[in-house]
Write an enzyme that holds these catalytic residues in place. Structure first.
Site, PDB file in Angstrom:
ATOM      1  N   HIS A 126     102.433 -24.903  16.268  1.00 31.17           N
ATOM      2  CA  HIS A 126     101.263 -24.034  16.404  1.00 31.17           C
ATOM      3  C   HIS A 126     100.466 -24.498  17.610  1.00 31.17           C
ATOM      4  CE1 HIS A 126      98.943 -27.230  14.617  1.00 31.17           C
ATOM      5  NE2 HIS A 126      99.669 -27.187  13.510  1.00 31.17           N
ATOM      6  N   HIS A 160      99.999 -28.231  18.410  1.00 32.30           N
ATOM      7  CA  HIS A 160     101.124 -28.932  19.063  1.00 32.30           C
ATOM      8  C   HIS A 160     101.200 -28.581  20.546  1.00 32.30           C
ATOM      9  CE1 HIS A 160     102.726 -28.388  14.814  1.00 32.30           C
ATOM     10  NE2 HIS A 160     102.787 -29.689  14.966  1.00 32.30           N
TER      11      HIS A 160
END
Ligand code: PAF
Length: 285
Positions: free
Chosen positions: A34, A37
């Site tokens: 997501h 990251h």
């Protein structure tokens, strides 16, 4: 972007790059990427010649009854996202590749785990430590990137780096938030519509606490009280904990009259989602 599945291939690619004098930024993940990251990967992209990301759902950090089997996985989508974030090498090993033999060492984290979420997740940080030690040895990064949403994990990693003399700089990336302040998490989708409206109040409670400290409140007990009152009055969630520690030692403090950093961390249980959030205050003001 090159996809690597063999640990030996990864180690030799890294050694070739090191010989050429390239700096390596490493972003370890369990996939299902997501925005959090991708923010780590983008920071690594800016600060290093090469960016390595690993995607490995690490069985050792899941306790009995936790969701190892059902942990979300989407390698195709992850590959496209990693590439778009500027990753050079994506390491996606199989479980046997990372754990070809049962460990002959007992890797046990003994510090910074009896507080916050560590109290309830026995053995969790031992598994995190085991996999990160392996990954650090394979990648030999100059810098490794971690999100502060999981501040206890970052604190534990600082301990590992210091104990084992890894020549790695840990880069802490601030929590990525929705526009209304809610910390991004894959668990947010489990909130009901009403809970989703209430959930930003967790961050508001932390901001209120920060303001009170900046305005001169020194007592951690009073600050905990302010946070609890705000959450209880503005959400239907059940407070699991509101705790304050020195950061990253996670040692108890009774007063904000300290040097260095302090963390105010919370966990709140909603019907189907348990949300965590925290704020780190630099006390050297
Ligand atoms: O934060 C995570 O996703 C994991 O705990 C980590 C650091 C990748 C180790 O498996």
């Amino acid at each position: 972007m090159k996809i690597v599945t063999s640990r030996m291939d990864l180690a030799s690619l890294m050694s070739d790059n090191k010989k050429m004098g390239k700096s390596i930024g490493f972003v370890p993940t369990m996939g299902y990427l997501h925005e959090g990251h991708l923010t780590l990967a983008k920071a690594a992209r800016e600060q290093n010649d090469l960016v390595v990301m690993s995607i490995f759902v690490n069985p050792l950090q899941f306790g009995p009854g936790e969701d190892f089997e059902t942990y979300p996985r989407d390698p195709e989508r992850d590959t496209a996202l990693a590439e778009s974030a500027g990753v050079d090498y994506l390491f996606i090993p199989a479980v046997e590749e990372m754990y070809p033999n049962p460990l002959s060492l007992d890797i046990k984290v003994t510090d910074r785990i009896d507080v916050l979420c560590g109290k309830k997740r026995q053995g969790h940080f031992d598994g995190v430590a085991a996999v990160l030690i392996k990954l650090f040895n394979l990648v030999s990064p100059d810098r490794a990137y971690f999100g502060l949403k999981d501040a206890q994990q970052v604190a534990v990693i600082h301990g590992i780096i210091a104990d084992l003399f890894f020549p790695i700089e840990i880069v802490e990336i601030p929590t990525v938030r929705e526009e209304d302040g809610l910390a991004k998490s894959s668990r947010n989708v489990r909130l009901s519509e009403k809970e989703r409206q209430e959930a930003p109040e967790l961050y508001q409670a932390l901001l209120k606490a920060r303001k009170a400290v900046l305005d001169g409140e020194k007592s951690t007990a009073k600050i905990e009280g302010i946070v609890k009152k705000h959450i209880n009055e503005s959400t239907s969630g059940k407070i699991d904990y509101v705790e304050i520690y020195a950061y990253p030692s996670l040692k108890a403090i009774e007063s904000f009259d300290v040097k260095g950093k302090a963390i105010i961390a919370i966990a709140v249980q909603f019907d189907k989602a348990r949300l965590i959030d925290n704020i780190i205050l630099n006390m050297d003001f």
